[in-house]
Design a protein around this motif. Structure first.
Motif, PDB file in Angstrom:
ATOM      1  N   THR A  17       0.819  -1.219   0.000  1.00 38.97           N
ATOM      2  CA  THR A  17       0.000   0.000   0.000  1.00 38.97           C
ATOM      3  C   THR A  17       0.850   1.265   0.000  1.00 38.97           C
ATOM      4  O   THR A  17       0.413   2.294  -0.508  1.00 38.97           O
ATOM      5  CB  THR A  17      -0.960   0.064   1.207  1.00 38.97           C
ATOM      6  OG1 THR A  17      -0.207  -0.115   2.405  1.00 38.97           O
ATOM      7  CG2 THR A  17      -2.044  -0.977   1.114  1.00 38.97           C
ATOM      8  N   GLU A  18       2.064   1.195   0.521  1.00 38.72           N
ATOM      9  CA  GLU A  18       2.901   2.402   0.547  1.00 38.72           C
ATOM     10  C   GLU A  18       3.246   2.882  -0.864  1.00 38.72           C
ATOM     11  O   GLU A  18       3.603   4.029  -1.060  1.00 38.72           O
ATOM     12  CB  GLU A  18       4.158   2.181   1.383  1.00 38.72           C
ATOM     13  CG  GLU A  18       5.118   1.183   0.804  1.00 38.72           C
ATOM     14  CD  GLU A  18       6.288   0.884   1.735  1.00 38.72           C
ATOM     15  OE1 GLU A  18       7.398   0.730   1.213  1.00 38.72           O
ATOM     16  OE2 GLU A  18       6.090   0.814   2.958  1.00 38.72           O
ATOM     17  N   ARG A  19       3.113   2.013  -1.861  1.00 45.06           N
ATOM     18  CA  ARG A  19       3.360   2.388  -3.259  1.00 45.06           C
ATOM     19  C   ARG A  19       2.113   2.953  -3.933  1.00 45.06           C
ATOM     20  O   ARG A  19       2.201   3.563  -4.986  1.00 45.06           O
ATOM     21  CB  ARG A  19       3.806   1.160  -4.069  1.00 45.06           C
ATOM     22  CG  ARG A  19       5.022   0.517  -3.528  1.00 45.06           C
ATOM     23  CD  ARG A  19       6.078   1.492  -3.335  1.00 45.06           C
ATOM     24  NE  ARG A  19       7.287   1.100  -4.010  1.00 45.06           N
ATOM     25  CZ  ARG A  19       8.292   1.924  -4.119  1.00 45.06           C
ATOM     26  NH1 ARG A  19       8.222   3.138  -3.674  1.00 45.06           N
ATOM     27  NH2 ARG A  19       9.382   1.532  -4.717  1.00 45.06           N
ATOM     28  N   VAL A  20       0.931   2.669  -3.369  1.00 40.84           N
ATOM     29  CA  VAL A  20      -0.335   3.027  -3.997  1.00 40.84           C
ATOM     30  C   VAL A  20      -0.715   4.464  -3.648  1.00 40.84           C
ATOM     31  O   VAL A  20      -0.805   4.827  -2.480  1.00 40.84           O
ATOM     32  CB  VAL A  20      -1.455   2.055  -3.550  1.00 40.84           C
ATOM     33  CG1 VAL A  20      -2.800   2.471  -4.129  1.00 40.84           C
ATOM     34  CG2 VAL A  20      -1.117   0.632  -3.975  1.00 40.84           C
ATOM     35  N   GLN A  21      -0.950   5.271  -4.684  1.00 42.41           N
ATOM     36  CA  GLN A  21      -1.388   6.652  -4.484  1.00 42.41           C
ATOM     37  C   GLN A  21      -2.910   6.761  -4.536  1.00 42.41           C
ATOM     38  O   GLN A  21      -3.497   7.506  -3.773  1.00 42.41           O
ATOM     39  CB  GLN A  21      -0.775   7.575  -5.545  1.00 42.41           C
ATOM     40  CG  GLN A  21       0.719   7.654  -5.482  1.00 42.41           C
ATOM     41  CD  GLN A  21       1.215   8.056  -4.104  1.00 42.41           C
ATOM     42  OE1 GLN A  21       0.767   9.029  -3.539  1.00 42.41           O
ATOM     43  NE2 GLN A  21       2.126   7.268  -3.553  1.00 42.41           N
ATOM     44  N   SER A  22      -3.519   6.020  -5.461  1.00 46.64           N
ATOM     45  CA  SER A  22      -4.974   6.039  -5.557  1.00 46.64           C
ATOM     46  C   SER A  22      -5.457   4.853  -6.359  1.00 46.64           C
ATOM     47  O   SER A  22      -4.690   4.214  -7.085  1.00 46.64           O
ATOM     48  CB  SER A  22      -5.465   7.346  -6.188  1.00 46.64           C
ATOM     49  OG  SER A  22      -5.053   7.436  -7.530  1.00 46.64           O
ATOM     50  N   ILE A  71      -4.825   1.415 -10.866  1.00 48.24           N
ATOM     51  CA  ILE A  71      -4.101   1.690  -9.618  1.00 48.24           C
ATOM     52  C   ILE A  71      -2.958   2.631  -9.960  1.00 48.24           C
ATOM     53  O   ILE A  71      -2.146   2.333 -10.834  1.00 48.24           O
ATOM     54  CB  ILE A  71      -3.556   0.399  -8.985  1.00 48.24           C
ATOM     55  CG1 ILE A  71      -4.685  -0.601  -8.720  1.00 48.24           C
ATOM     56  CG2 ILE A  71      -2.800   0.711  -7.697  1.00 48.24           C
ATOM     57  CD1 ILE A  71      -4.208  -1.962  -8.220  1.00 48.24           C
ATOM     58  N   ILE A  72      -2.902   3.776  -9.291  1.00 40.86           N
ATOM     59  CA  ILE A  72      -1.796   4.724  -9.477  1.00 40.86           C
ATOM     60  C   ILE A  72      -0.732   4.391  -8.432  1.00 40.86           C
ATOM     61  O   ILE A  72      -1.002   4.369  -7.231  1.00 40.86           O
ATOM     62  CB  ILE A  72      -2.271   6.190  -9.311  1.00 40.86           C
ATOM     63  CG1 ILE A  72      -3.428   6.509 -10.270  1.00 40.86           C
ATOM     64  CG2 ILE A  72      -1.094   7.151  -9.501  1.00 40.86           C
ATOM     65  CD1 ILE A  72      -3.101   6.429 -11.743  1.00 40.86           C
ATOM     66  N   LEU A  73       0.482   4.102  -8.923  1.00 42.88           N
ATOM     67  CA  LEU A  73       1.602   3.685  -8.080  1.00 42.88           C
ATOM     68  C   LEU A  73       2.760   4.662  -8.202  1.00 42.88           C
ATOM     69  O   LEU A  73       2.955   5.256  -9.258  1.00 42.88           O
ATOM     70  CB  LEU A  73       2.096   2.304  -8.520  1.00 42.88           C
ATOM     71  CG  LEU A  73       1.086   1.163  -8.480  1.00 42.88           C
ATOM     72  CD1 LEU A  73       1.571   0.018  -9.338  1.00 42.88           C
ATOM     73  CD2 LEU A  73       0.862   0.712  -7.061  1.00 42.88           C
ATOM     74  N   THR A  74       3.535   4.767  -7.133  1.00 44.53           N
ATOM     75  CA  THR A  74       4.770   5.549  -7.187  1.00 44.53           C
ATOM     76  C   THR A  74       5.923   4.595  -7.459  1.00 44.53           C
ATOM     77  O   THR A  74       6.133   3.638  -6.716  1.00 44.53           O
ATOM     78  CB  THR A  74       5.024   6.280  -5.860  1.00 44.53           C
ATOM     79  OG1 THR A  74       3.904   7.108  -5.577  1.00 44.53           O
ATOM     80  CG2 THR A  74       6.268   7.141  -5.939  1.00 44.53           C
ATOM     81  N   VAL A  75       6.627   4.864  -8.560  1.00 43.22           N
ATOM     82  CA  VAL A  75       7.785   4.062  -8.942  1.00 43.22           C
ATOM     83  C   VAL A  75       8.921   5.035  -9.232  1.00 43.22           C
ATOM     84  O   VAL A  75       8.843   5.820 -10.170  1.00 43.22           O
ATOM     85  CB  VAL A  75       7.482   3.201 -10.187  1.00 43.22           C
ATOM     86  CG1 VAL A  75       8.689   2.362 -10.567  1.00 43.22           C
ATOM     87  CG2 VAL A  75       6.265   2.318  -9.959  1.00 43.22           C
ATOM     88  N   LYS A  76       9.962   4.978  -8.401  1.00 45.15           N
ATOM     89  CA  LYS A  76      11.122   5.861  -8.581  1.00 45.15           C
ATOM     90  C   LYS A  76      10.709   7.316  -8.796  1.00 45.15           C
ATOM     91  O   LYS A  76      11.029   7.938  -9.801  1.00 45.15           O
ATOM     92  CB  LYS A  76      11.977   5.368  -9.745  1.00 45.15           C
ATOM     93  CG  LYS A  76      12.553   3.998  -9.505  1.00 45.15           C
ATOM     94  CD  LYS A  76      13.516   3.605 -10.600  1.00 45.15           C
ATOM     95  CE  LYS A  76      14.089   2.259 -10.295  1.00 45.15           C
ATOM     96  NZ  LYS A  76      13.611   1.195 -11.160  1.00 45.15           N
ATOM     97  N   ASP A  77       9.969   7.872  -7.861  1.00 41.68           N
ATOM     98  CA  ASP A  77       9.540   9.287  -7.854  1.00 41.68           C
ATOM     99  C   ASP A  77       8.633   9.656  -9.023  1.00 41.68           C
ATOM    100  O   ASP A  77       8.445  10.820  -9.312  1.00 41.68           O
ATOM    101  CB  ASP A  77      10.753  10.239  -7.826  1.00 41.68           C
ATOM    102  CG  ASP A  77      11.574  10.059  -6.563  1.00 41.68           C
ATOM    103  OD1 ASP A  77      10.985   9.728  -5.516  1.00 41.68           O
ATOM    104  OD2 ASP A  77      12.795  10.241  -6.618  1.00 41.68           O
ATOM    105  N   GLU A  78       8.076   8.673  -9.703  1.00 39.37           N
ATOM    106  CA  GLU A  78       7.155   8.949 -10.804  1.00 39.37           C
ATOM    107  C   GLU A  78       5.861   8.185 -10.527  1.00 39.37           C
ATOM    108  O   GLU A  78       5.886   7.071 -10.021  1.00 39.37           O
ATOM    109  CB  GLU A  78       7.768   8.471 -12.124  1.00 39.37           C
ATOM    110  CG  GLU A  78       6.934   8.808 -13.327  1.00 39.37           C
ATOM    111  CD  GLU A  78       7.544   8.258 -14.613  1.00 39.37           C
ATOM    112  OE1 GLU A  78       6.803   8.195 -15.601  1.00 39.37           O
ATOM    113  OE2 GLU A  78       8.725   7.896 -14.625  1.00 39.37           O
TER     114      GLU A  78
END
Length: 133
Positions: A17-22, A71-78
């Motif tokens: 979940t820490e990777r999931v933005q929305s 699912i919107i995820l954060t991957v390497k600041d993107e």
């Protein structure tokens, strides 16, 4: 550790979940000419443009007939989006309950953190950074 469980075809996967933005419903996708095959296109999420990745291609999974969620995820600041058939639930799990892959399988599929047997389902936990490097 918390995970978001989602379905692709007949298989269940999870990301931390820490990777999931929305989590969003499917929306209009703008195709990008000459983009790699795993890029479905671009989406406009509240005025912010995000790349949409076809995770089915990367995981070699046959998708279901209808992909209902992004699912919107954060991957390497993107922030990037992945299309999934359905987001099922958010779980609190003990990291010790995750079964790790043996060394040979881990070399072949380094993006798999492990497998979790939960509620008569096998969940494949994905390391999204390794999958989308």
């Amino acid at each position: 550790m918390q995970i978001v469980v989602f379905k692709l075809g007949e298989e269940h996967f999870a990301v931390e979940t820490e990777r999931v933005q929305s989590i969003n419903d499917t929306m209009g996708i703008t195709k990008v000419p000459k983009a790699p095959s795993y890029i479905k296109g671009l989406i406009n999420l509240r005025g912010s443009i995000k790349s949409l990745v076809d995770i089915n291609l990367l995981l070699n999974v046959t998708p279901g007939t209808e992909q209902n969620n992004i699912i919107i995820l954060t991957v390497k600041d993107e922030e990037i989006g992945i299309t999934v058939d359905e987001v099922e639930e958010v779980l609190d799990i003990d990291e010790k309950s995750i079964q790790r892959l043996d060394e040979e399988a881990a070399k072949e599929q380094p993006y798999i953190k492990g497998i979790l047997n939960y509620d008569e389902k096998l969940l494949t936990i994905i390391d999204i950074d390794k999958l989308l490097k």
